[in-house]
Design a protein around this motif. Structure first.
Motif, PDB file in Angstrom:
ATOM      1  N   GLY A  38       1.579   5.536 -12.364  1.00 47.92           N
ATOM      2  CA  GLY A  38       0.702   5.944 -13.452  1.00 47.92           C
ATOM      3  C   GLY A  38      -0.149   4.801 -13.954  1.00 47.92           C
ATOM      4  N   MET A  39       0.445   3.621 -14.048  1.00 48.49           N
ATOM      5  CA  MET A  39      -0.307   2.436 -14.467  1.00 48.49           C
ATOM      6  C   MET A  39      -1.466   2.173 -13.515  1.00 48.49           C
ATOM      7  N   ASP A  40      -1.177   2.249 -12.222  1.00 49.83           N
ATOM      8  CA  ASP A  40      -2.200   2.009 -11.210  1.00 49.83           C
ATOM      9  C   ASP A  40      -3.342   3.013 -11.328  1.00 49.83           C
ATOM     10  N   SER A  41      -2.995   4.286 -11.536  1.00 49.56           N
ATOM     11  CA  SER A  41      -4.010   5.327 -11.597  1.00 49.56           C
ATOM     12  C   SER A  41      -4.967   5.133 -12.766  1.00 49.56           C
ATOM     13  N   VAL A 106       5.489   2.890  -2.508  1.00 48.59           N
ATOM     14  CA  VAL A 106       5.305   1.907  -3.584  1.00 48.59           C
ATOM     15  C   VAL A 106       4.675   0.630  -3.039  1.00 48.59           C
ATOM     16  N   LEU A 107       5.160   0.181  -1.895  1.00 50.88           N
ATOM     17  CA  LEU A 107       4.645  -1.050  -1.293  1.00 50.88           C
ATOM     18  C   LEU A 107       3.156  -0.927  -0.981  1.00 50.88           C
ATOM     19  N   ILE A 108       2.737   0.193  -0.413  1.00 54.25           N
ATOM     20  CA  ILE A 108       1.337   0.362  -0.013  1.00 54.25           C
ATOM     21  C   ILE A 108       0.403   0.397  -1.220  1.00 54.25           C
ATOM     22  N   TYR A 109       0.769   1.157  -2.251  1.00 54.56           N
ATOM     23  CA  TYR A 109      -0.166   1.219  -3.372  1.00 54.56           C
ATOM     24  C   TYR A 109      -0.197  -0.090  -4.145  1.00 54.56           C
ATOM     25  N   ALA A 110       0.914  -0.838  -4.143  1.00 58.40           N
ATOM     26  CA  ALA A 110       0.927  -2.129  -4.831  1.00 58.40           C
ATOM     27  C   ALA A 110       0.029  -3.139  -4.121  1.00 58.40           C
ATOM     28  N   PHE A 112      -2.519  -2.712  -2.032  1.00 55.80           N
ATOM     29  CA  PHE A 112      -3.958  -2.439  -2.029  1.00 55.80           C
ATOM     30  C   PHE A 112      -4.557  -2.385  -3.430  1.00 55.80           C
ATOM     31  N   THR A 113      -3.729  -2.138  -4.446  1.00 61.03           N
ATOM     32  CA  THR A 113      -4.226  -2.291  -5.813  1.00 61.03           C
ATOM     33  C   THR A 113      -4.495  -3.758  -6.101  1.00 61.03           C
ATOM     34  N   GLY A 114      -3.574  -4.628  -5.693  1.00 61.45           N
ATOM     35  CA  GLY A 114      -3.787  -6.056  -5.856  1.00 61.45           C
ATOM     36  C   GLY A 114      -4.998  -6.547  -5.085  1.00 61.45           C
ATOM     37  N   ALA A 115      -5.194  -6.005  -3.890  1.00 64.03           N
ATOM     38  CA  ALA A 115      -6.326  -6.419  -3.056  1.00 64.03           C
ATOM     39  C   ALA A 115      -7.662  -6.080  -3.706  1.00 64.03           C
ATOM     40  N   ALA A 116      -7.678  -5.012  -4.524  1.00 60.50           N
ATOM     41  CA  ALA A 116      -8.921  -4.611  -5.188  1.00 60.50           C
ATOM     42  C   ALA A 116      -9.464  -5.706  -6.097  1.00 60.50           C
ATOM     43  N   ALA A 117      -8.593  -6.598  -6.559  1.00 66.41           N
ATOM     44  CA  ALA A 117      -9.025  -7.697  -7.423  1.00 66.41           C
ATOM     45  C   ALA A 117      -9.980  -8.647  -6.708  1.00 66.41           C
ATOM     46  N   PHE A 118      -9.967  -8.639  -5.385  1.00 73.53           N
ATOM     47  CA  PHE A 118     -10.792  -9.575  -4.609  1.00 73.53           C
ATOM     48  C   PHE A 118     -12.052  -8.911  -4.043  1.00 73.53           C
ATOM     49  N   SER A 119     -12.355  -7.698  -4.505  1.00 79.81           N
ATOM     50  CA  SER A 119     -13.537  -6.970  -4.026  1.00 79.81           C
ATOM     51  C   SER A 119     -14.814  -7.722  -4.380  1.00 79.81           C
ATOM     52  N   GLN A 124     -16.052  -2.536  -0.621  1.00 81.14           N
ATOM     53  CA  GLN A 124     -14.697  -3.083  -0.505  1.00 81.14           C
ATOM     54  C   GLN A 124     -13.775  -2.438  -1.533  1.00 81.14           C
ATOM     55  N   LEU A 125     -14.266  -2.297  -2.762  1.00 86.12           N
ATOM     56  CA  LEU A 125     -13.448  -1.666  -3.800  1.00 86.12           C
ATOM     57  C   LEU A 125     -13.105  -0.231  -3.410  1.00 86.12           C
ATOM     58  N   ALA A 126     -14.082   0.489  -2.846  1.00 85.52           N
ATOM     59  CA  ALA A 126     -13.842   1.875  -2.428  1.00 85.52           C
ATOM     60  C   ALA A 126     -12.751   1.943  -1.359  1.00 85.52           C
ATOM     61  N   LEU A 127     -12.783   1.012  -0.393  1.00 86.87           N
ATOM     62  CA  LEU A 127     -11.779   1.001   0.666  1.00 86.87           C
ATOM     63  C   LEU A 127     -10.388   0.729   0.112  1.00 86.87           C
ATOM     64  N   PHE A 128     -10.265  -0.273  -0.763  1.00 83.75           N
ATOM     65  CA  PHE A 128      -8.961  -0.623  -1.324  1.00 83.75           C
ATOM     66  C   PHE A 128      -8.410   0.502  -2.192  1.00 83.75           C
ATOM     67  N   ARG A 129      -9.288   1.172  -2.953  1.00 85.55           N
ATOM     68  CA  ARG A 129      -8.825   2.276  -3.788  1.00 85.55           C
ATOM     69  C   ARG A 129      -8.405   3.472  -2.930  1.00 85.55           C
ATOM     70  N   PHE A 130      -9.104   3.709  -1.841  1.00 83.03           N
ATOM     71  CA  PHE A 130      -8.728   4.784  -0.926  1.00 83.03           C
ATOM     72  C   PHE A 130      -7.333   4.534  -0.351  1.00 83.03           C
ATOM     73  N   LEU A 131      -7.082   3.303   0.132  1.00 84.41           N
ATOM     74  CA  LEU A 131      -5.792   2.971   0.733  1.00 84.41           C
ATOM     75  C   LEU A 131      -4.677   2.971  -0.314  1.00 84.41           C
ATOM     76  N   ALA A 132      -4.989   2.497  -1.515  1.00 86.92           N
ATOM     77  CA  ALA A 132      -3.988   2.556  -2.589  1.00 86.92           C
ATOM     78  C   ALA A 132      -3.640   4.003  -2.908  1.00 86.92           C
ATOM     79  N   GLY A 133      -4.631   4.900  -2.821  1.00 87.07           N
ATOM     80  CA  GLY A 133      -4.394   6.313  -3.090  1.00 87.07           C
ATOM     81  C   GLY A 133      -3.406   6.947  -2.136  1.00 87.07           C
TER      82      GLY A 133
END
Length: 441
Positions: A38-41, A106-110, A112-119, A124-133
């Motif tokens: 929920g926090m991630d979303s 849990v591992l996958i969304y964590a 790729f959410t962290g990876a979004a910080a480096f967009s 790039q942000l769209a790709l990381f958010r898609f994979l986190a989803g």
């Protein structure tokens, strides 16, 4: 209702079976994963404005309010597509185990959410958010299936309610992080906070055993040398076909409402706050308070729902919550949003609490879905039903983005999504009532 059914419904108020250590540890692992989910979303909804303001110019686009709203909605839609693809986790959990699949989501969304910080741009942000989803979407099905199977029969209904509160505690946590870390360190720091669930994933693998119900079923299949049939095929055959279609439709209604009402709430508050003359940092903090208020209301709705479902039935209770969503979305976005600037913000915030209470309708699916499917296909059915609506929700977000852009306003397009709940009320009578029934083997 039969004498047996009343006996099974009664334990909600009678002395309940004590939970053992594994059941407690497993629940908190599932709850923590769902809370961080929920926090991630919500993180993206809270940082939408500043993230788009920085990344749009780097992507060759003007950071105008119209572009921020449009590209932001497209990003939401891509995230929902990732959620939709999470149905792949169901067959994994039915074949290899609930806790392994839970840890993997849990591992996958964590990560790729962290990876979004480096967009460095919106692509790039769209790709990381898609994979986190993909990871985010699978966690609910895995956690809900685990708690339903691991907890005693007389506790699992309330267990569904308690589990669902985790997602909305995540809203509260995200609001707190935005109020402190996000407001001072910026949007990238918020995405970095999303790396925390990695720890939960590791602990889940190390400390939580599979539910006995799944272990026994798996051992029986191995001993009998049964050939594994596709559970995705099985849920579209008798006796599950109708249940799969009806529950997928009802979940679609709920998801459309969540992503219209709850997710656009921070953006609406920021808009109303600026209309009253507040600066951007103050408006961002107020959005955090609004998200916290929404979360408190939803947590209350989650805890109350199992009691209502046992007393009045699954169908009647879901209908009550759908009516609540229909009314509050229309009142908040169709009426309060357009009041004079001195009234709009306080009235909108007041309605937001009740929108949150009605948003507790998702608890019904954590309780009701496992009751309609056997152990051999339960995770697949849960994952599939919760995924279909996300694809449709993605399409609604594309349409919503276009409507916001063409109308030049946020309130009316979001208010129109309440129509989905009217459709849901027509579908509920076709659902299978399971009040008083035990979880099927």
């Amino acid at each position: 209702m039969t004498i047996r059914s009343y006996a099974e419904a009664a334990p909600l108020t009678a002395r309940r079976t004590p939970l053992n250590r594994q059941q407690i540890i497993g629940f908190w692992a599932a709850w923590a994963g769902w809370m961080l989910d929920g926090m991630d979303s919500v993180i993206y909804a809270l940082v939408l404005g500043p993230a788009m303001t920085e990344l749009l110019p780097r992507s060759g686009m003007d950071a105008s309010p119209a572009n921020i709203g449009y590209v932001g909605s497209v990003m939401f839609a891509l995230f929902l597509v990732g959620w939709g693809l999470s149905f792949i986790w169901g067959p994994v959990a039915d074949r290899f185990g609930r806790t392994k699949a839970l840890a993997a989501t849990v591992l996958i969304y964590a990560v790729f959410t962290g990876a979004a910080a480096f967009s460095q741009n919106i692509w790039q942000l769209a790709l990381f958010r898609f994979l986190a989803g993909v990871g985010v979407g699978g966690e609910w099905a895995m956690a809900g299936t685990y708690v339903a199977e691991a907890w005693p029969e007389d506790r699992r209904k309330m267990g569904a309610g308690y589990l669902q509160t985790g997602y909305y505690f995540g809203f509260f946590v995200a609001a707190g992080l935005n109020y402190t870390i996000g407001a001072s360190l910026g949007w990238r720091s918020m995405f970095l906070c999303g790396l925390v669930p990695v720890v939960v994933s590791i602990l889940t693998l190390l400390g939580v055993k599979e539910p006995d119900r799944w272990e026994h079923k798996h051992e029986e299949e191995v001993a009998a040398h049964k050939r594994h049939k596709s559970p995705l095929v099985a849920i579209f055959k008798a006796p599950y076909r109708r249940r799969t279609i009806v529950m997928s439709t009802l979940l679609t209604v709920a998801i459309v409402g969540l992503w219209a009402g709850a997710v656009y709430e921070p953006t609406a508050i920021v808009f109303l706050a600026k209309a009253r003359g507040m600066d951007a940092p103050t408006a961002a903090k107020l959005a955090s308070w609004g998200t916290a208020l929404l979360s408190v209301g939803t947590i209350i709705g989650c805890v109350v729902l199992p009691w209502l479902a046992e007393r009045y039935g699954r169908r009647a209770t879901l209908a009550l919550y759908f009516v609540g969503m229909l009314v509050t979305i229309v009142v908040a976005f169709g009426w309060a949003f357009y009041l004079p600037s001195d009234l709009a913000l306080p009235v909108f915030l007041g309605v937001l609490f009740f929108l949150g209470v009605a948003g507790g309708n998702f608890t019904m699916f954590s309780l009701w879905l496992p009751e309609q499917f056997g152990t051999d296909v339960r995770a697949t059915a849960f994952a599939f039903c919760t995924s279909v609506g996300r694809f449709i929700g993605a399409g609604v977000n594309f349409a919503l983005a276009a409507a916001v852009k063409s109308m030049g306003t946020l309130g009316t397009p979001v208010a129109l999504t309440a129509v989905a709940f009217a459709i849901g009320l027509l579908i509920i009578p076709f659902a299978t009532e399971t009040r008083g029934q035990s979880l099927p083997e």
